[in-house]
Design an enzyme around this catalytic site. Structure first.
Site, mmCIF file in Angstrom:
data_model
loop_
_atom_site.group_PDB
_atom_site.id
_atom_site.type_symbol
_atom_site.label_atom_id
_atom_site.label_comp_id
_atom_site.label_asym_id
_atom_site.label_seq_id
_atom_site.Cartn_x
_atom_site.Cartn_y
_atom_site.Cartn_z
ATOM 1 N N THR A 1 0.822 -1.213 0.000
ATOM 2 C CA THR A 1 0.000 0.000 0.000
ATOM 3 C C THR A 1 0.853 1.259 0.000
ATOM 4 O O THR A 1 0.488 2.268 -0.599
ATOM 5 C CB THR A 1 -0.931 0.006 1.237
ATOM 6 O OG1 THR A 1 -1.759 -1.150 1.198
ATOM 7 C CG2 THR A 1 -1.804 1.238 1.260
ATOM 8 N N THR B 1 1.337 -4.242 4.392
ATOM 9 C CA THR B 1 1.067 -4.597 5.788
ATOM 10 C C THR B 1 0.353 -5.939 5.950
ATOM 11 O O THR B 1 0.389 -6.529 7.028
ATOM 12 C CB THR B 1 0.218 -3.510 6.471
ATOM 13 O OG1 THR B 1 -1.010 -3.343 5.746
ATOM 14 C CG2 THR B 1 0.962 -2.184 6.503
#
Length: 381
Positions: free
Chosen positions: A61, A138
């Site tokens: 991300t 993540t």
């Protein structure tokens, strides 16, 4: 804002296997001009004494863009490390940076081949740099951090994993500050001898125990066994002196140079739930080298499932579906003589980390007793 005091040079035009070096191109003396703000730059001798940091990029991300500045979902990995460095404050006074784009993928696509690229990238950089930063999605960051801690002896060199929860296009993107902090942490002398760290949301955590506990919020990671410090207003505060995870077993992976991907034994995870039977166990026991069960509570499974687990010839790790807590050895299933046979307690490890640890044990041809000894390091076994 873009950092115009640096020039980024591409050594190799292939983005998938490219390496870059970041060097300050600002003048030695401040230059006064009506249109240019004077820039104070350290002398050349001082710059050469700055810590040398290697950044290994994998995507995630933190390297993504969405369709609009308000979108925080349905984004695509689109940025290289070069793009990300242009969005952070000037670091030329903090450290010298070199970086390498190992891959650029969503962390859901991190497989054994990419994991080997990360492993090799770290191994090749340990003797040359004062700190290493890994940009990573993540979703599986905690697994990569755990794998690195279990397989690489970093010595004094800090390895800092970093990601973000919002794409770079978001009006409140957290990636630039997270990356800036990770670089500062890797360059700070107080970070030495702490091994694998995770820097996110102003927190510094131990990579061995950290877990993603929220799918959406910025405060997405929890690590009861290892909040080590925080980052506030360009200050790094550690709560404790340097220490590495107690009980962490280091595996030596003897991998030929001709091999470009890990080939670990297959281990699957079965999720425990109300009314579960032995059907899934019977389906996978002949297809996998090991099994991890995300049990209910602190090792609870139906009696019939426990009885069938004791009859299986492969190792079965009892972990937990609960976010916190542990599986003590006393809660393992036992036969009439009190023997738990092939069943192993995960201790504090969650199912995904238990899977990695079991894979490493199997790859090293450990016996059941040796596996239990390894898991005792995390208070299981």
């Amino acid at each position: 804002m873009p950092n115009n005091a640096v020039e980024i040079t591409t050594i190799c035009s292939d983005v998938e296997n490219s390496q870059f070096k970041l060097e300050s191109m600002a003048p030695e003396e401040s230059v006064e001009s009506k249109s240019i703000t004077p820039v104070a730059v350290p002398p050349l001798s001082q710059r050469r004494s700055l810590p040398r940091i290697k950044i290994l990029g994998t995507g995630g991300t933190i390297a993504s863009k969405a369709a609009s500045s308000s979108a925080t979902a349905d984004y695509k990995v689109d940025l290289t490390i070069q793009d990300m460095l242009e969005a952070i404050p000037d670091i030329s006074r903090i450290c010298e940076v070199e970086y390498e784009q190992l891959c650029n993928v969503d962390s859901k696509n991190i497989d054994e081949e990419i994991l080997m690229k990360i492993y090799n990238g770290i191994s090749e950089s340990l003797q040359k740099f004062d700190g290493i930063v890994i940009t990573h999605g993540t979703d599986s960051l905690a697994e990569t951090a755990f794998f690195i801690e279990s397989t690489i002896d970093a010595g004094e060199v800090p390895i800092v994993c970093v990601g973000s929860m919002r794409p770079s296009s978001s009006v409140s993107a957290d990636g630039p500050m997270n990356l800036y902090q990770a670089i500062c942490i890797a360059a700070d002398p107080k970070s030495r001898n702490r091994s694998v760290l995770v820097s996110l949301n102003d927190q510094i955590s131990a990579g061995y125990y950290i877990t993603k506990t929220n799918a959406n919020s910025l405060d997405s990671f929890n690590v009861r066994q290892g909040y080590l410090g925080n980052f506030v207003n360009n200050e790094i505060h550690y709560y404790y002196p340097p220490v590495k995870p107690q009980g962490c077993h280091k595996f030596k992976l003897n991998i030929p140079k001709s091999v470009n991907s890990f080939e670990f034994p297959d281990v699957c995870i079965i999720y425990g739930h109300q009314g579960i039977t032995s059907k899934l166990l019977n389906m996978v026991k002949d297809q996998y080298a090991g099994i991890v069960i995300a049990t209910m509570g602190a090792g609870s499974m139906p009696d019939k499932v426990n009885e069938d687990c004791l009859k299986v010839d492969i190792p079965i790790v009892y972990s937990k579906r609960s976010m916190d807590g542990m599986i003590p050895r006393a809660n393992l299933p036992k036969d009439a003589n009190g023997d738990s046979h092939n069943c192993i307690a995960s201790g504090y490890l969650n199912p995904e980390k238990s899977r990695i640890l079991l894979q490493l044990c199997l790859a090293c041809n450990y016996s059941i007793d040796e596996m239990k000894h390894v898991f005792r390091g995390v208070y299981g076994g």
